[in-house]
Scaffold this motif. Sequence first.
Motif, PDB file in Angstrom:
ATOM      1  N   ASP A 141       0.809  -1.212   0.000  1.00  0.00           N
ATOM      2  CA  ASP A 141       0.000   0.000   0.000  1.00  0.00           C
ATOM      3  C   ASP A 141       0.844   1.264   0.000  1.00  0.00           C
ATOM      4  OD1 ASP A 141      -2.416  -1.523   0.233  1.00  0.00           O
ATOM      5  OD2 ASP A 141      -1.925  -1.823   2.350  1.00  0.00           O
ATOM      6  N   LEU A 142       2.134   1.138   0.304  1.00  0.00           N
ATOM      7  CA  LEU A 142       3.017   2.296   0.382  1.00  0.00           C
ATOM      8  C   LEU A 142       4.109   2.315  -0.680  1.00  0.00           C
ATOM      9  CD1 LEU A 142       2.434   1.316   3.645  1.00  0.00           C
ATOM     10  CD2 LEU A 142       3.450   3.548   3.960  1.00  0.00           C
ATOM     11  N   VAL A 143       4.617   1.152  -1.039  1.00  0.00           N
ATOM     12  CA  VAL A 143       5.794   1.071  -1.909  1.00  0.00           C
ATOM     13  C   VAL A 143       5.372   0.902  -3.365  1.00  0.00           C
ATOM     14  CG1 VAL A 143       7.933  -0.185  -2.402  1.00  0.00           C
ATOM     15  CG2 VAL A 143       7.154   0.094  -0.034  1.00  0.00           C
ATOM     16  N   GLY A 144       5.886   1.789  -4.226  1.00  0.00           N
ATOM     17  CA  GLY A 144       5.579   1.732  -5.641  1.00  0.00           C
ATOM     18  C   GLY A 144       6.600   0.922  -6.417  1.00  0.00           C
ATOM     19  N   GLU A 145       6.437   0.906  -7.735  1.00  0.00           N
ATOM     20  CA  GLU A 145       7.298   0.111  -8.600  1.00  0.00           C
ATOM     21  C   GLU A 145       8.262   0.957  -9.418  1.00  0.00           C
ATOM     22  OE1 GLU A 145       4.718  -2.276 -10.961  1.00  0.00           O
ATOM     23  OE2 GLU A 145       3.933  -3.422  -9.259  1.00  0.00           O
ATOM     24  N   TYR A 146       8.088   2.283  -9.346  1.00  0.00           N
ATOM     25  CA  TYR A 146       9.004   3.135 -10.094  1.00  0.00           C
ATOM     26  C   TYR A 146       9.260   4.413  -9.295  1.00  0.00           C
ATOM     27  CZ  TYR A 146       4.454   5.014 -11.525  1.00  0.00           C
ATOM     28  OH  TYR A 146       3.180   5.507 -11.522  1.00  0.00           O
ATOM     29  N   ILE A 147      10.260   5.187  -9.707  1.00  0.00           N
ATOM     30  CA  ILE A 147      10.688   6.377  -8.984  1.00  0.00           C
ATOM     31  C   ILE A 147       9.534   7.384  -8.887  1.00  0.00           C
ATOM     32  CG2 ILE A 147      12.252   8.373  -9.044  1.00  0.00           C
ATOM     33  CD1 ILE A 147      14.311   6.582 -10.400  1.00  0.00           C
ATOM     34  N   GLY A 148       9.308   7.890  -7.686  1.00  0.00           N
ATOM     35  CA  GLY A 148       8.270   8.892  -7.451  1.00  0.00           C
ATOM     36  C   GLY A 148       6.935   8.323  -7.037  1.00  0.00           C
TER      37      GLY A 148
ATOM     38  N   TYR B  63       8.905  -3.615   9.162  1.00  0.00           N
ATOM     39  CA  TYR B  63      10.270  -3.828   8.673  1.00  0.00           C
ATOM     40  C   TYR B  63      10.289  -4.329   7.227  1.00  0.00           C
ATOM     41  CZ  TYR B  63       8.516  -7.952  11.082  1.00  0.00           C
ATOM     42  OH  TYR B  63       7.697  -8.946  11.566  1.00  0.00           O
ATOM     43  N   SER B  64       9.140  -4.783   6.724  1.00  0.00           N
ATOM     44  CA  SER B  64       9.087  -5.204   5.324  1.00  0.00           C
ATOM     45  C   SER B  64       9.325  -4.030   4.378  1.00  0.00           C
ATOM     46  CB  SER B  64       7.734  -5.852   5.007  1.00  0.00           C
ATOM     47  OG  SER B  64       6.684  -4.899   5.107  1.00  0.00           O
ATOM     48  N   LEU B  65       9.155  -2.803   4.880  1.00  0.00           N
ATOM     49  CA  LEU B  65       9.421  -1.626   4.061  1.00  0.00           C
ATOM     50  C   LEU B  65      10.893  -1.529   3.668  1.00  0.00           C
ATOM     51  CD1 LEU B  65       7.274   1.045   5.958  1.00  0.00           C
ATOM     52  CD2 LEU B  65       6.735  -0.074   3.788  1.00  0.00           C
TER      53      LEU B  65
ATOM     54  N   THR C 111       6.310   5.812  -4.913  1.00  0.00           N
ATOM     55  CA  THR C 111       6.239   5.460  -3.487  1.00  0.00           C
ATOM     56  C   THR C 111       5.854   6.655  -2.630  1.00  0.00           C
ATOM     57  OG1 THR C 111       7.820   3.643  -3.684  1.00  0.00           O
ATOM     58  CG2 THR C 111       7.589   4.657  -1.514  1.00  0.00           C
ATOM     59  N   ALA C 112       6.526   7.776  -2.846  1.00  0.00           N
ATOM     60  CA  ALA C 112       6.199   8.970  -2.060  1.00  0.00           C
ATOM     61  C   ALA C 112       4.752   9.382  -2.291  1.00  0.00           C
ATOM     62  CB  ALA C 112       7.141  10.105  -2.429  1.00  0.00           C
ATOM     63  N   GLN C 113       4.290   9.263  -3.526  1.00  0.00           N
ATOM     64  CA  GLN C 113       2.913   9.621  -3.857  1.00  0.00           C
ATOM     65  C   GLN C 113       1.920   8.699  -3.146  1.00  0.00           C
ATOM     66  OE1 GLN C 113       2.130   9.499  -8.053  1.00  0.00           O
ATOM     67  NE2 GLN C 113      -0.001  10.115  -7.866  1.00  0.00           N
ATOM     68  N   LYS C 114       2.171   7.381  -3.184  1.00  0.00           N
ATOM     69  CA  LYS C 114       1.278   6.420  -2.526  1.00  0.00           C
ATOM     70  C   LYS C 114       1.280   6.627  -1.011  1.00  0.00           C
ATOM     71  CE  LYS C 114       0.978   2.137  -3.839  1.00  0.00           C
ATOM     72  NZ  LYS C 114       1.297   0.741  -4.198  1.00  0.00           N
ATOM     73  N   THR C 115       2.455   6.860  -0.455  1.00  0.00           N
ATOM     74  CA  THR C 115       2.565   7.020   0.995  1.00  0.00           C
ATOM     75  C   THR C 115       1.850   8.284   1.456  1.00  0.00           C
ATOM     76  OG1 THR C 115       4.695   5.875   0.985  1.00  0.00           O
ATOM     77  CG2 THR C 115       4.152   7.146   2.942  1.00  0.00           C
ATOM     78  N   ARG C 116       2.049   9.389   0.717  1.00  0.00           N
ATOM     79  CA  ARG C 116       1.373  10.642   1.085  1.00  0.00           C
ATOM     80  C   ARG C 116      -0.145  10.493   0.986  1.00  0.00           C
ATOM     81  NH1 ARG C 116       5.822  13.257  -1.655  1.00  0.00           N
ATOM     82  NH2 ARG C 116       4.610  13.281  -3.599  1.00  0.00           N
ATOM     83  N   ALA C 117      -0.612   9.776  -0.037  1.00  0.00           N
ATOM     84  CA  ALA C 117      -2.053   9.579  -0.198  1.00  0.00           C
ATOM     85  C   ALA C 117      -2.625   8.769   0.965  1.00  0.00           C
ATOM     86  CB  ALA C 117      -2.332   8.874  -1.523  1.00  0.00           C
ATOM     87  N   LEU C 118      -1.884   7.776   1.407  1.00  0.00           N
ATOM     88  CA  LEU C 118      -2.352   6.952   2.524  1.00  0.00           C
ATOM     89  C   LEU C 118      -2.363   7.755   3.822  1.00  0.00           C
ATOM     90  CD1 LEU C 118      -3.295   4.119   3.262  1.00  0.00           C
ATOM     91  CD2 LEU C 118      -0.910   3.491   3.678  1.00  0.00           C
ATOM     92  N   ILE C 119      -1.347   8.589   4.010  1.00  0.00           N
ATOM     93  CA  ILE C 119      -1.309   9.450   5.188  1.00  0.00           C
ATOM     94  C   ILE C 119      -2.488  10.418   5.166  1.00  0.00           C
ATOM     95  CG2 ILE C 119      -0.022  11.303   6.329  1.00  0.00           C
ATOM     96  CD1 ILE C 119       2.558   9.862   5.409  1.00  0.00           C
ATOM     97  N   GLN C 120      -2.800  10.953   3.987  1.00  0.00           N
ATOM     98  CA  GLN C 120      -3.929  11.879   3.869  1.00  0.00           C
ATOM     99  C   GLN C 120      -5.234  11.199   4.261  1.00  0.00           C
ATOM    100  OE1 GLN C 120      -3.453  15.139   3.283  1.00  0.00           O
ATOM    101  NE2 GLN C 120      -5.630  15.370   3.773  1.00  0.00           N
ATOM    102  N   LYS C 121      -5.420   9.945   3.844  1.00  0.00           N
ATOM    103  CA  LYS C 121      -6.617   9.195   4.227  1.00  0.00           C
ATOM    104  C   LYS C 121      -6.654   8.958   5.737  1.00  0.00           C
ATOM    105  CE  LYS C 121      -7.103   6.562  -0.079  1.00  0.00           C
ATOM    106  NZ  LYS C 121      -7.026   5.214  -0.688  1.00  0.00           N
TER     107      LYS C 121
END
Length: 310
Positions: free
Chosen positions: A124-131, A155-157, A133-143
């Motif tokens: 839910d946080l880690v993406g597959e390409y540059i940029g 620790y899987s992160l 991951t930060a986008q997914k993580t920020r979106a989850l934090i916003q929710k």
Amino acid sequence: MGTQRIHHKNGKINIVLQDNHAAKLDNVQQEYIGKDPFAHIDQELSNFVGMDNLKQKIKEIYASIVINEKRTQMGLTNTKQVLHMLFKGNPGTGKTTVARKLAKIYFDMNLLSKGHFIEAERADLVGEYIGQTAQKTRALIQKSMGGILFIDEAYSLARGGERDFGKEAIDTLVKHMEDNGDDFVLILAGYPYEMDRFLTLNPGLKSRFPFILEFPDYEVDQLLEISRRMASDREYQLSKDAEWKLRNYLYKQKNNINRNFSNARFIRNVIEHAIRMQAVRLLYKDNISPDELIVLTGNDLKLDDIDSIL
């Protein structure tokens, strides 16, 4: 009212919204005037077996809130609390259950504006390409704003090493922990040893968790109490021979250094399996009394056949 979001494919996001009409801190205080000031906390946490350290921490947080309000009324400085937490414990020790309950408690204390609970994992946080991951993580934090974001096996992160995008997720979380601490709580959880290693990955990570709580394995008597409560919640009761059989099995498990034991999760599986075995047994009877529908016997606990229970 309540809202639930379940997303189970590559990742997992569970959202549980609390009732918007839940009593706020001032109502809680009014209800318990002249009584034990922590009575409502004891009541909220009464279903948790053990966990004395957790219960004490919640009381400390509540006391700080009340006293800070009194300080504000007298023109003194009010210190805002940072509530990010780190849970360390083996499977079945109550980490997720406690985190979900804290969302409601913090909402009632007026510490969180929504009191919802979001459970997430690496995908839910880690993406597959540059940029990404930060986008997914920020979106989850916003929710998660106004509630609790709970990440189990955090620790899987970092499992992919320096070049893995998981490190970007960690860095993004660390930044937002500082920026959004007033209405956002992050709880990271996992096995004790792995969580200790995880904290070394980012220099500022450990200092941002004022509450690091250990969730020890349950003792045999505690597991038996959990089994009684689980059975009672389902309107069943363990017979004395069933309790004796379960107690002996649990002692053997506690003394087995090579065991892979899931604590309360195992107990839940035992109870649910016993209910199914009781149903099979009773189907062979023509006349079934009310007591027979309630009591789970030693024969219903097929503890020798562990594979069918786990």
